[in-house]
Design a protein around this motif. Structure first.
Motif, mmCIF file in Angstrom:
data_model
loop_
_atom_site.group_PDB
_atom_site.id
_atom_site.type_symbol
_atom_site.label_atom_id
_atom_site.label_comp_id
_atom_site.label_asym_id
_atom_site.label_seq_id
_atom_site.Cartn_x
_atom_site.Cartn_y
_atom_site.Cartn_z
ATOM 1 N N GLY A 332 30.830 22.983 68.179
ATOM 2 C CA GLY A 332 31.398 24.309 67.948
ATOM 3 C C GLY A 332 30.361 25.298 67.450
ATOM 4 O O GLY A 332 30.342 26.464 67.883
ATOM 5 N N LEU A 333 29.478 24.863 66.546
ATOM 6 C CA LEU A 333 28.439 25.750 66.019
ATOM 7 C C LEU A 333 27.440 26.139 67.105
ATOM 8 O O LEU A 333 27.017 27.295 67.185
ATOM 9 C CB LEU A 333 27.722 25.072 64.847
ATOM 10 C CG LEU A 333 28.567 24.907 63.568
ATOM 11 C CD1 LEU A 333 27.809 24.085 62.540
ATOM 12 C CD2 LEU A 333 28.924 26.276 62.994
ATOM 13 N N ILE A 334 27.084 25.156 67.955
ATOM 14 C CA ILE A 334 26.171 25.467 69.064
ATOM 15 C C ILE A 334 26.852 26.423 70.049
ATOM 16 O O ILE A 334 26.267 27.403 70.504
ATOM 17 C CB ILE A 334 25.724 24.179 69.782
ATOM 18 C CG1 ILE A 334 24.943 23.269 68.809
ATOM 19 C CG2 ILE A 334 24.871 24.512 71.006
ATOM 20 C CD1 ILE A 334 24.636 21.904 69.372
ATOM 21 N N GLY A 335 28.131 26.129 70.369
ATOM 22 C CA GLY A 335 28.892 26.985 71.281
ATOM 23 C C GLY A 335 29.084 28.381 70.729
ATOM 24 O O GLY A 335 29.061 29.365 71.471
ATOM 25 N N ILE A 361 34.021 34.396 64.836
ATOM 26 C CA ILE A 361 33.376 33.314 64.077
ATOM 27 C C ILE A 361 34.430 32.355 63.507
ATOM 28 O O ILE A 361 34.306 31.130 63.628
ATOM 29 C CB ILE A 361 32.511 33.905 62.942
ATOM 30 C CG1 ILE A 361 31.353 34.712 63.537
ATOM 31 C CG2 ILE A 361 31.984 32.805 62.034
ATOM 32 C CD1 ILE A 361 30.534 35.461 62.524
ATOM 33 N N LEU A 362 35.459 32.937 62.905
ATOM 34 C CA LEU A 362 36.539 32.104 62.355
ATOM 35 C C LEU A 362 37.239 31.323 63.464
ATOM 36 O O LEU A 362 37.621 30.170 63.281
ATOM 37 C CB LEU A 362 37.541 32.971 61.600
ATOM 38 C CG LEU A 362 37.020 33.633 60.311
ATOM 39 C CD1 LEU A 362 38.064 34.576 59.741
ATOM 40 C CD2 LEU A 362 36.653 32.562 59.269
ATOM 41 N N LEU A 363 37.384 31.977 64.622
ATOM 42 C CA LEU A 363 38.012 31.299 65.762
ATOM 43 C C LEU A 363 37.175 30.111 66.218
ATOM 44 O O LEU A 363 37.710 29.032 66.493
ATOM 45 C CB LEU A 363 38.171 32.303 66.913
ATOM 46 C CG LEU A 363 38.834 31.778 68.191
ATOM 47 C CD1 LEU A 363 40.299 31.450 67.934
ATOM 48 C CD2 LEU A 363 38.719 32.798 69.313
ATOM 49 N N GLY A 364 35.843 30.299 66.273
ATOM 50 C CA GLY A 364 34.966 29.208 66.701
ATOM 51 C C GLY A 364 35.051 28.006 65.783
ATOM 52 O O GLY A 364 35.192 26.859 66.231
ATOM 53 N N ILE A 365 34.988 28.261 64.467
ATOM 54 C CA ILE A 365 35.059 27.157 63.507
ATOM 55 C C ILE A 365 36.454 26.529 63.511
ATOM 56 O O ILE A 365 36.612 25.296 63.494
ATOM 57 C CB ILE A 365 34.697 27.661 62.092
ATOM 58 C CG1 ILE A 365 33.246 28.160 62.084
ATOM 59 C CG2 ILE A 365 34.891 26.565 61.054
ATOM 60 C CD1 ILE A 365 32.839 28.872 60.820
ATOM 61 N N GLY A 366 37.475 27.398 63.546
ATOM 62 C CA GLY A 366 38.855 26.900 63.512
ATOM 63 C C GLY A 366 39.209 26.089 64.741
ATOM 64 O O GLY A 366 39.833 25.019 64.631
ATOM 65 N N VAL A 367 38.816 26.575 65.909
ATOM 66 C CA VAL A 367 39.119 25.858 67.152
ATOM 67 C C VAL A 367 38.365 24.537 67.204
ATOM 68 O O VAL A 367 38.911 23.511 67.644
ATOM 69 C CB VAL A 367 38.774 26.738 68.374
ATOM 70 C CG1 VAL A 367 38.820 25.928 69.657
ATOM 71 C CG2 VAL A 367 39.744 27.902 68.466
ATOM 72 N N VAL A 371 40.283 21.072 67.634
ATOM 73 C CA VAL A 371 40.014 20.162 68.754
ATOM 74 C C VAL A 371 39.628 18.783 68.234
ATOM 75 O O VAL A 371 40.072 17.752 68.750
ATOM 76 C CB VAL A 371 38.901 20.736 69.658
ATOM 77 C CG1 VAL A 371 38.404 19.694 70.652
ATOM 78 C CG2 VAL A 371 39.412 21.962 70.396
ATOM 79 N N GLY A 372 38.783 18.768 67.186
ATOM 80 C CA GLY A 372 38.365 17.481 66.620
ATOM 81 C C GLY A 372 39.541 16.686 66.081
ATOM 82 O O GLY A 372 39.640 15.465 66.297
ATOM 83 N N LEU A 373 40.438 17.341 65.380
ATOM 84 C CA LEU A 373 41.604 16.652 64.810
ATOM 85 C C LEU A 373 42.596 16.238 65.899
ATOM 86 O O LEU A 373 43.131 15.123 65.882
ATOM 87 C CB LEU A 373 42.301 17.559 63.783
ATOM 88 C CG LEU A 373 41.508 17.854 62.505
ATOM 89 C CD1 LEU A 373 42.242 18.873 61.648
ATOM 90 C CD2 LEU A 373 41.263 16.571 61.711
#
Length: 394
Positions: A332-335, A361-367, A371-373
């Motif tokens: 997610g951070l790379i994306g 930014i919040l969307l990237g971290i949140g998504v 997805v991981g969970l």
């Protein structure tokens, strides 16, 4: 301590199978990157459109004849007198100017040029917040005078054909000579202006009404007084025209209403782009699930040993959930970086003001976390449900 140990264990497990991890990361990076890029571009494009409206001013108003009613020669029309009287008859109108237009070609030194004729009064310049590059604009004293002001694109086209002097020259259209008295500075496009000043020639409206066949006022452009409510101003204008001509139907556009509509459309546009990008995110999530399922099948003995030493099912489930979460957060951070970079490139290419949205930014971290969970839950549950004895035998 347990979470830290699980994070370290998850990182070691991901590094142990680099090829699988890289493939899973690729899916997440593409998914998150596409979502962030599309959402960011949507927000930047929306801000650019809103900026154009705000530069024009939220007090801008455009009045035109409606499509209803009679047609033909006897159809009701907006008259010059009605337009001039408007600020005096409607209290919330600060100033207004009538505008008539017609497409035409003009001739200078034997060369043909295409343009639009805009016929106005002297306050057309101030109402639209235009500036002069050279010379002067039309005055209310230029009644029935054959004077013209050139738009920037008209001047540029003439310069390409070798014309260097503009003030004082005589151009011909509709078999009449008009003397150029000024050049308009380049104006930004877009917004709610029903004309392109850059591609136009401005002449006195009195000359237009006298010299052109079947002249008609196309629009009335105006500014409303500060603090006025757009809906109330529109109602007052309709009442005024109904009194002077009951058969005349009027359409009114206000900048305030258009900005509200633009905001709603921008939100829908951004959601649509995000939904399209989410398709690739789902593909990336499925890849993460596959990698985690393979990891569970390869580490059955490790799971059996941990269970035999007293680890609870929830400990095993937490271990694999954290591993999936670490994988998705890294991707997610790379994306996120790639998505912001892509939106920056598109903004520069289109001449938009670049901005990094906190929501993106919040969307990237949140998504990434989601997805991981979500895609890590099933493999983690499968690992926690393994029978310790069968796991040790494997």
């Amino acid at each position: 301590m347990i979470i830290k140990a699980n994070v370290n264990m998850g990182i070691r497990s991901l590094l142990a199978s680099k090829q699988r991890t890289l493939l899973a990361l690729l899916g997440i990076v593409i998914g998150i990157g596409s979502v962030i890029a599309m959402v960011s571009v949507g927000i930047i494009a929306s801000e650019h459109a809103l900026k154009q409206f705000k530069e024009m001013g939220t007090d801008y108003i455009v009045i035109s004849k409606g499509w209803g009613g009679n047609f033909g020669e006897n159809a009701p029309k907006i008259t010059l007198e009605q337009a001039v009287e408007l600020p005096y008859r409607v209290a919330n109108i600060l100033e207004a100017t009538p505008m008539a237009s017609s497409g035409t070609n003009f001739i200078y030194q034997g060369q043909n040029y295409s343009s639009q004729i805009i016929a106005t009064l002297g306050n057309f310049l101030s109402i639209n917040r235009f500036k002069m590059q050279e010379g002067r604009y039309l005055s209310d004293l230029d009644v029935n005078m054959n004077y013209a002001v050139l738009g920037s694109e008209v001047v540029d086209e003439m310069k390409e054909k070798g014309i260097t002097k503009f003030l004082g020259i005589d151009i011909m259209f509709r078999d009449r000579l008009f003397t150029v008295i000024g050049i308009l500075e380049k104006t930004p496009g877009g917004g709610m202006k029903p004309f392109s000043a850059n591609r136009s020639i401005m002449i006195p409206i009195s000359t237009f009404m006298r010299s052109f066949e079947d002249p008609e006022i196309s629009y009335i452009l105006g500014r409303v007084k500060p603090g006025s409510v757009a809906s109330e101003v529109a109602e007052d204008i309709k009442n005024y025209f109904h009194l002077v001509d009951p058969q005349l139907e009027i359409e009114i556009q206000t900048a305030e209403e258009l900005i509200q509509q633009q905001n709603k459309q921008s939100q829908l546009f951004t959601l649509l782009l995000g939904a399209i990008g989410s398709i690739s995110l789902i593909v990336g999530g499925v890849g993460v699930m596959n990698v985690m399922l393979v990891s569970v099948s390869e580490r059955k003995k490790e799971i059996g040993i941990r269970r035999a030493l007293g680890a609870l099912r929830r400990d095993i489930q937490l271990q694999f959930l954290i591993e999936s979460l670490v994988l998705c957060l890294i991707g997610g951070l790379i994306g996120l970086g790639i998505g912001i970079g892509a939106s920056y490139f598109l903004a520069q290419h289109n001449g938009w003001d670049f901005m990094v949205s906190k929501a993106a930014i919040l969307l990237g971290i949140g998504v990434s976390t989601g997805v991981g969970l979500f895609f890590g839950y099933y493999p983690a549950r499968q690992a926690s449900m393994l029978d310790p004895i069968i796991a040790l035998r494997s």
